[in-house]
Write a protein that holds these residues in place. Structure first.
Motif, PDB file in Angstrom:
ATOM      1  N   ARG A  52     -57.684  47.492  17.012  1.00 21.45           N
ATOM      2  CA  ARG A  52     -58.440  48.405  16.146  1.00 21.45           C
ATOM      3  C   ARG A  52     -59.932  48.336  16.461  1.00 21.45           C
ATOM      4  O   ARG A  52     -60.634  49.357  16.460  1.00 21.45           O
ATOM      5  N   LEU A  53     -60.419  47.120  16.720  1.00 22.43           N
ATOM      6  CA  LEU A  53     -61.835  46.977  17.066  1.00 22.43           C
ATOM      7  C   LEU A  53     -62.148  47.668  18.387  1.00 22.43           C
ATOM      8  O   LEU A  53     -63.200  48.313  18.539  1.00 22.43           O
ATOM      9  N   LEU A  54     -61.226  47.537  19.354  1.00 25.16           N
ATOM     10  CA  LEU A  54     -61.412  48.214  20.638  1.00 25.16           C
ATOM     11  C   LEU A  54     -61.385  49.733  20.462  1.00 25.16           C
ATOM     12  O   LEU A  54     -62.163  50.466  21.083  1.00 25.16           O
ATOM     13  N   THR A  55     -60.469  50.202  19.612  1.00 23.74           N
ATOM     14  CA  THR A  55     -60.381  51.643  19.352  1.00 23.74           C
ATOM     15  C   THR A  55     -61.680  52.159  18.733  1.00 23.74           C
ATOM     16  O   THR A  55     -62.204  53.221  19.132  1.00 23.74           O
ATOM     17  N   LYS A  56     -62.209  51.412  17.772  1.00 20.84           N
ATOM     18  CA  LYS A  56     -63.476  51.814  17.146  1.00 20.84           C
ATOM     19  C   LYS A  56     -64.612  51.830  18.162  1.00 20.84           C
ATOM     20  O   LYS A  56     -65.422  52.768  18.192  1.00 20.84           O
ATOM     21  N   ALA A  57     -64.644  50.788  19.023  1.00 17.48           N
ATOM     22  CA  ALA A  57     -65.689  50.736  20.053  1.00 17.48           C
ATOM     23  C   ALA A  57     -65.568  51.920  21.011  1.00 17.48           C
ATOM     24  O   ALA A  57     -66.573  52.520  21.413  1.00 17.48           O
ATOM     25  N   THR A  58     -64.328  52.267  21.378  1.00 12.44           N
ATOM     26  CA  THR A  58     -64.113  53.404  22.277  1.00 12.44           C
ATOM     27  C   THR A  58     -64.608  54.704  21.651  1.00 12.44           C
ATOM     28  O   THR A  58     -65.257  55.519  22.315  1.00 12.44           O
TER      29      THR A  58
ATOM     30  N   LEU B 252     -52.593  40.618  14.363  1.00 14.00           N
ATOM     31  CA  LEU B 252     -52.402  40.732  15.809  1.00 14.00           C
ATOM     32  C   LEU B 252     -53.059  41.987  16.377  1.00 14.00           C
ATOM     33  O   LEU B 252     -53.542  41.984  17.515  1.00 14.00           O
ATOM     34  N   THR B 253     -53.045  43.057  15.599  1.00  7.08           N
ATOM     35  CA  THR B 253     -53.564  44.326  16.113  1.00  7.08           C
ATOM     36  C   THR B 253     -55.030  44.560  15.751  1.00  7.08           C
ATOM     37  O   THR B 253     -55.576  45.605  16.098  1.00  7.08           O
ATOM     38  N   LYS B 254     -55.654  43.606  15.064  1.00  5.49           N
ATOM     39  CA  LYS B 254     -57.068  43.785  14.717  1.00  5.49           C
ATOM     40  C   LYS B 254     -57.948  43.948  15.956  1.00  5.49           C
ATOM     41  O   LYS B 254     -58.840  44.812  15.976  1.00  5.49           O
TER      42      LYS B 254
ATOM     43  N   LEU C 166     -59.019  40.945  26.905  1.00  7.88           N
ATOM     44  CA  LEU C 166     -59.165  42.398  27.072  1.00  7.88           C
ATOM     45  C   LEU C 166     -60.452  42.888  26.411  1.00  7.88           C
ATOM     46  O   LEU C 166     -61.170  43.733  26.973  1.00  7.88           O
ATOM     47  N   THR C 167     -60.772  42.356  25.228  1.00  9.80           N
ATOM     48  CA  THR C 167     -62.012  42.732  24.546  1.00  9.80           C
ATOM     49  C   THR C 167     -63.223  42.344  25.384  1.00  9.80           C
ATOM     50  O   THR C 167     -64.177  43.121  25.534  1.00  9.80           O
ATOM     51  N   GLY C 168     -63.179  41.107  25.939  1.00 10.77           N
ATOM     52  CA  GLY C 168     -64.287  40.683  26.802  1.00 10.77           C
ATOM     53  C   GLY C 168     -64.435  41.565  28.020  1.00 10.77           C
ATOM     54  O   GLY C 168     -65.559  41.956  28.394  1.00 10.77           O
TER      55      GLY C 168
END
Length: 474
Positions: free
Chosen positions: A196-202, A191-193, A225-227
Motif C-alpha cells: 500500500r505504501l508503494l502504491t501511494k508512492a507510485t 503483510l500488504t502494508k 522492494l521498497t528500498g
C-alpha cells in the motif's frame, strides 16, 4: 479485488478444505471403529447364543432322537428373555431355512439366510425405520438338526454419535473459520502494508511529486522492494532534474544565441543599407565596410566555435603520448608576437596522454582569455600571464594564471555555459561570444578531466586542469 482480500480468501478456502477433509476423516474413523466394535460384539453374542442353544438342546429328554420344533421354540423363547434388559431380538429357521421362531420387533428380512451355510457366519448393517441394527446369522447343530440363528443388535447410538460428531465439527469449523478470517485480515493488512505504501508512492510520483518516497517498514523481500523502489525514484528524480536543467540550458542557449546573432546582424544590415542607399564619402564608406567586416568575422568565429563544441560533444579523443615540452614550445611560438603582455611559461618535463590539437585549443582559449582579462586591470602585475605545468598526484597539472579583473564568485559556476559572459560589453568589444570556455569544458570532458577555476574579483584568476600521465588512466 484487493490483494489482501485475495490472500484472506485463498487462505480461508485452503483452511476450510483442510478442516473439512480432516473432520470428515476423523469423525468417520471414530464411527467405523465404533461400528466395527459393535459388529464384533454382535458376532460374539451370536456365537454365545448358539452355544447356549446347543447346550440347552443337550438337556432335552432322551426320548427325542431329533429336536422337535416345539422344543426349538421353547429354547428360543428362553434365550430371548435371558438378555440384558429383559429380551433379545432373534429369529430361528430350520434346515430348509423356514422360520420357526421370531421375536417381537424382529423386522429384518430374510436376505441374510441364503448367504449363510453350516460353516459360515454372516452379518450386515440394516436400517429399520429410524433405527440401525447389526443383523447376524450363524448355524446351530442341535440333536441332529441344522438350525439357523439370526440376531438383531441395535446400533442406532453409533450412528447418532456420528451425526452429532459431524454437527459439532461443523460448528467448530465455522468458529475456526470466522476466527481465522479476523486473524488473517489483520495479518494480511500487516503483510500488504508495504504494498500500500508503494502504491501511494507510485501515485504521488505519477501526480508529479518526484520527491515522495515510500516508507520502508520491514527487512523482508517487500522491504527490499521498497528500498529498490526508492533508489529507482532517486535515479528518476536525478534524471528528471538533469533533463529540466538541460531544457533550461537549451532555452538559455537559444535565447543567448538569438541575442548574439541579433547584435552583429543589426550592425551588418544597418551599415550595408547605408552603403546601398546613400552615397558616402570614402572615409564613411571605409568605416561602414570595416564595421560589416568586423561583425562578419565575429559571426564567423562564433559559428566555428559552435561547430567545435558540437564536434567535441560527439567525438572521442584519439589519445597519444605527447611530450609536454612540445606543447609549451607551440604556445611560446603562438604568443611570441603579443608584445604588450608578459606571458611566462614554466613546466616540468613529462609524457602525457592527450589529443594534442584539442588541448592546444583549450590552452589557446585560456591564455587568450587571461590576456583579455589583464588588459583592463589596474593592478601592478596586470600584464603578466603565467602558464605552468607540473606533476601532481593523479596526473599532470597545467594552469593559466592572470592578475586581471577576476571573476565574481557567483559567476564562476556559470562561465563554462555557452554564450555566458561576465562583462558582455567588454567581451563584445573584444569580439567575444562566450563560447571559448564552453568549448574548453567539452574538450576536457572527453579527456576525463574538468576545468578548475580559482578566482578573486580584482586580483585575478587561475584556470587549471589535470591530464593523465602516460601509462595512467585515460
Amino acid at each position: 479485488m484487493k490483494f489482501s482480500i485475495k490472500l484472506v480468501l485463498s487462505t480461508m478456502i485452503v483452511l476450510a478444505l483442510a478442516l473439512g477433509f480432516s473432520g470428515f476423516y476423523f469423525v468417520n474413523y471414530v464411527f467405523e471403529t465404533s461400528l466395527d466394535r459393535e459388529v464384533g460384539q454382535s458376532l460374539d453374542e451370536s456365537s454365545i447364543l448358539s452355544f447356549a442353544f446347543e447346550t440347552a438342546a443337550l438337556n432335552v429328554p432322551l426320548k427325542y432322537s431329533v429336536l422337535p420344533d416345539s422344543v426349538v421354540e421353547e429354547i428360543a423363547s428362553k434365550l430371548e428373555m435371558g438378555g440384558q434388559g429383559g429380551g433379545r431380538l432373534l429369529r430361528i429357521a430350520d434346515e430348509e431355512k423356514n422360520v420357526l421362531y421370531t421375536s417381537g420387533g424382529f423386522t429384518a428380512d430374510e436376505g441374510l439366510l441364503p448367504q449363510t451355510d453350516e460353516h459360515t457366519k454372516s452379518y450386515r448393517v440394516i436400517r429399520a425405520q429410524d433405527s440401525f441394527y447389526v443383523h447376524t446369522c450363524v448355524s446351530i447343530n442341535a440333536l441332529n438338526r441344522i438350525l439357523y440363528l439370526e440376531t438383531m443388535k441395535d446400533v442406532t447410538g453409533v450412528f447418532t454419535e456420528r451425526a452429532m460428531g459431524f454437527s459439532l465439527y461443523r460448528k467448530v469449523t465455522v468458529v475456526i473459520l470466522l476466527t481465522g478470517t479476523v486473524i488473517m485480515l489483520f495479518i494480511a493488512s500487516l503483510l500488504t502494508k508495504p504494498i500500500r505504501l508503494l502504491t501511494k508512492a507510485t501515485r504521488e510520483m505519477a501526480a508529479g511529486d518526484y520527491t515522495y518516497r515510500a516508507r520502508q517498514i520491514s527487512r523482508d523481500e517487500l522491504g527490499q522492494l521498497t528500498g529498490d523502489f526508492n533508489r529507482m525514484a532517486n535515479a528518476l528524480e536525478e534524471n528528471i532534474c538533469k533533463l529540466e536543467e538541460e531544457i533550461e540550458a537549451r532555452e538559455e542557449f537559444m535565447g543567448a544565441f538569438a541575442h548574439e546573432l541579433k547584435t552583429p546582424l543589426t550592425a551588418i544590415i544597418g551599415y550595408a543599407d547605408m552603403l546601398r542607399s546613400h552615397k558616402l564619402d570614402e572615409e564613411k564608406s571605409i568605416m561602414s565596410a570595416n564595421y560589416i567586416y568586423t561583425e562578419g568575422k565575429r559571426l564567423e568565429a562564433m559559428s566555428f566555435r559552435l561547430l567545435d563544441i558540437i564536434v567535441a560533444k560527439q567525438d572521442e579523443a584519439q589519445m597519444q603520448e605527447t611530450q609536454v615540452g612540445e606543447l609549451f614550445a607551440y604556445l611560446r611560438e603562438m604568443f611570441a608576437e603579443k608584445k604588450d603582455m608578459d606571458i611566462r611559461f614554466t613546466h616540468e618535463d613529462a609524457v602525457v596522454r592527450m589529443e594534442a590539437n584539442l588541448i592546444k585549443t583549450v590552452l589557446v582559449n585560456l591564455i587568450d582569455n587571461a590576456c583579455k582579462a589583464s588588459e583592463t586591470s589596474a593592478v601592478s602585475e596586470a600584464g603578466v600571464v603565467e602558464v605552468s605545468g607540473q606533476t601532481v598526484d593523479g596526473g599532470y597539472r597545467i594552469a593559466v594564471r592572470d592578475y586581471g579583473i577576476g571573476i565574481p564568485e557567483a559567476e564562476q559556476s556559470k562561465i563554462v555555459k555557452a554564450f555566458y559572459m561576465v562583462d558582455k560589453s567588454r567581451a563584445r568589444s573584444k569580439n567575444g561570444a562566450g563560447l571559448g570556455l564552453a568549448l574548453c569544458a567539452e574538450i576536457l570532458k572527453i579527456h576525463h578531466s574538468r576545468l578548475q577555476i580559482e578566482s578573486k574579483e580584482g586580483e585575478g584568476s587561475c584556470f587549471s586542469f589535470i591530464l593523465a600521465h602516460s601509462g595512467g588512466m585515460d
